[in-house]
Write an enzyme that holds these catalytic residues in place. Structure first.
Site, PDB file in Angstrom:
ATOM      1  N   ASN A 132      57.272  -4.293  19.645  1.00 54.49           N
ATOM      2  CA  ASN A 132      56.757  -5.462  20.371  1.00 54.49           C
ATOM      3  C   ASN A 132      56.185  -4.964  21.693  1.00 54.49           C
ATOM      4  O   ASN A 132      56.930  -4.638  22.607  1.00 54.49           O
ATOM      5  CB  ASN A 132      57.909  -6.449  20.613  1.00 54.49           C
TER       6      ASN A 132
ATOM      7  N   LYS B 242      54.591  -6.588  23.880  1.00 52.55           N
ATOM      8  CA  LYS B 242      54.594  -7.644  24.913  1.00 52.55           C
ATOM      9  C   LYS B 242      53.215  -7.681  25.612  1.00 52.55           C
ATOM     10  O   LYS B 242      52.210  -7.398  24.965  1.00 52.55           O
ATOM     11  CB  LYS B 242      55.735  -7.419  25.901  1.00 52.55           C
TER      12      LYS B 242
ATOM     13  N   HIS C  35      61.026 -15.231  20.191  1.00 53.90           N
ATOM     14  CA  HIS C  35      61.470 -14.171  21.113  1.00 53.90           C
ATOM     15  C   HIS C  35      62.091 -14.801  22.364  1.00 53.90           C
ATOM     16  O   HIS C  35      61.631 -15.843  22.841  1.00 53.90           O
ATOM     17  CB  HIS C  35      60.287 -13.276  21.486  1.00 53.90           C
TER      18      HIS C  35
ATOM     19  N   GLU D 124      61.860 -14.159  25.384  1.00 56.57           N
ATOM     20  CA  GLU D 124      60.933 -14.392  26.506  1.00 56.57           C
ATOM     21  C   GLU D 124      60.125 -15.671  26.275  1.00 56.57           C
ATOM     22  O   GLU D 124      59.812 -16.390  27.229  1.00 56.57           O
ATOM     23  CB  GLU D 124      60.031 -13.165  26.698  1.00 56.57           C
TER      24      GLU D 124
ATOM     25  N   GLU E 179      68.624 -10.329  18.654  1.00 51.92           N
ATOM     26  CA  GLU E 179      68.372  -9.674  19.932  1.00 51.92           C
ATOM     27  C   GLU E 179      69.244 -10.324  21.016  1.00 51.92           C
ATOM     28  O   GLU E 179      68.852 -11.364  21.582  1.00 51.92           O
ATOM     29  CB  GLU E 179      66.911  -9.822  20.326  1.00 51.92           C
TER      30      GLU E 179
ATOM     31  N   GLY F 142      65.415  -5.211  27.394  1.00 48.88           N
ATOM     32  CA  GLY F 142      64.769  -4.659  28.586  1.00 48.88           C
ATOM     33  C   GLY F 142      65.737  -4.283  29.697  1.00 48.88           C
ATOM     34  O   GLY F 142      65.322  -4.032  30.823  1.00 48.88           O
TER      35      GLY F 142
ATOM     36  N   SER G  16      67.020  -2.777  23.846  1.00 51.95           N
ATOM     37  CA  SER G  16      67.160  -1.431  24.411  1.00 51.95           C
ATOM     38  C   SER G  16      67.450  -0.359  23.362  1.00 51.95           C
ATOM     39  O   SER G  16      68.235   0.557  23.600  1.00 51.95           O
ATOM     40  CB  SER G  16      68.231  -1.425  25.518  1.00 51.95           C
TER      41      SER G  16
ATOM     42  N   GLY H 232      60.336  -1.786  25.038  1.00 57.24           N
ATOM     43  CA  GLY H 232      59.886  -0.700  25.915  1.00 57.24           C
ATOM     44  C   GLY H 232      59.565   0.604  25.200  1.00 57.24           C
ATOM     45  O   GLY H 232      58.512   1.217  25.449  1.00 57.24           O
TER      46      GLY H 232
HETATM   47  C1  PEP Z   1      62.154  -6.867  22.678  1.00 61.58           C
HETATM   48  O1  PEP Z   1      61.360  -7.228  23.512  1.00 61.58           O
HETATM   49  O2  PEP Z   1      62.175  -7.454  21.588  1.00 61.58           O
HETATM   50  C2  PEP Z   1      63.060  -5.767  22.991  1.00 61.58           C
HETATM   51  C3  PEP Z   1      64.031  -5.513  22.149  1.00 61.58           C
HETATM   52  O3  PEP Z   1      62.830  -5.073  24.153  1.00 61.58           O
HETATM   53  P1  PEP Z   1      63.536  -3.707  24.637  1.00 61.58           P
HETATM   54  O4  PEP Z   1      63.556  -2.784  23.445  1.00 61.58           O
HETATM   55  O5  PEP Z   1      62.696  -3.197  25.748  1.00 61.58           O
HETATM   56  O6  PEP Z   1      64.922  -4.084  25.068  1.00 61.58           O
END
Ligand code: PEP
Length: 253
Positions: free
Chosen positions: A9, A11, A97, A99, A169, A175, A215, A237
């Protein structure tokens, strides 16, 4: 055999040239994947066509969208529809998601409409959900996650579930650099699979891919993906760096 999937992803990151370079670098190395493994990138919608064109020249790289509107068309400035995605040969979309839930106030009632619109257009839905830190700390995380699934997805038929991938998640892990332990991920994934099994039966639950997100990095991916109910990951990320993303893909085995 369940599909194992690693999806990146991106973003709201990368300009056009950067998106092209990252896609080309991933596509060059990816090559043939085992039959049950899938690799996907989800760029910002403005890059979808470019990324999909590069991916179509390579083996195994799929492209998904990060979001879509629930309506088929109309006066919704700035939005894109499921039909538009389909017309660009995009076959998957992330929905729910954290966000989107937090910054754009997407709730289960809206997500249910988006899921329906996606499925009406034969898109695969990668449905994201997970508890907040306070909910884990006050021990309501199983209830919260069950309600998120029930409210947005349990109106679907068992057949429609063949187009659903789940991405658990935990919000406190996205993040933040703070990953769920492999045991925490397994415990929740087992709960999710059994919750779906109770509603839809063995065949649906056994075929359902449940990804972990939060993460995931090259140094923790193998242990998390090695849990029996974890079928891969949704990567934020670390999906922006070719080497890291490919190392996470390699950890899917
Ligand atoms: C995400 O945005 O779905 C995500 C898991 O981000 P990160 O891997 O940066 O925690």
């Amino acid at each position: 055999m369940r599909n194992r999937i690693v999806a990146g992803n991106w973003k709201m990151n990368l300009d056009h040239a950067q998106a092209k370079t990252l896609t080309q670098e991933i596509a060059q190395v990816l090559g043939d994947l085992p039959q049950n493994q899938r690799v996907m990138v989800c760029p910002p919608s403005i890059h979808l066509n470019t990324v999909a064109a590069i991916a179509s020249e390579a083996d195994g790289l799929e492209v998904g969208a990060q979001n879509m509107h629930q309506a088929a068309s109309g006066a919704y400035t700035g939005e894109i529809s499921a039909g538009m995605l389909k017309s660009y040969d995009i076959h998957s979309v992330l929905l729910g998601h954290s966000e989107r839930r937090e910054y754009f106030h997407e709730d289960s009632a809206l997500l249910r409409q988006k899921v329906d619109a996606a499925l009406e257009n034969s898109l695969e839905v990668i449905f994201c959900f997970g508890e907040q830190l306070a909910q884990r700390e006050n021990d309501t995380h199983f209830e919260v996650v069950s309600a998120q699934l029930k409210d947005a997805l349990f109106h679907l038929t068992a057949d429609q579930w063949s187009k659903i991938v789940l991405a658990y998640e935990p919000v406190w892990a996205i993040g933040t650099g703070r990953t769920a332990t492999p045991e925490q991920a397994q415990e929740m994934h087992a709960h999710i699979r059994s919750f779906v099994r109770d509603q839809y039966g063995d065949s649906c639950a056994d075929q359902l891919s449940i990804l972990y997100g939060g993460s995931v990095k090259p140094n923790n991916a193998a242990e998390i993906f090695g849990q029996p109910d974890v079928d891969g990951g949704l990567i934020g990320g670390a999906s922006l760096k070719t080497e890291d993303f490919l190392a996470i893909v390699a950890a899917m085995k």
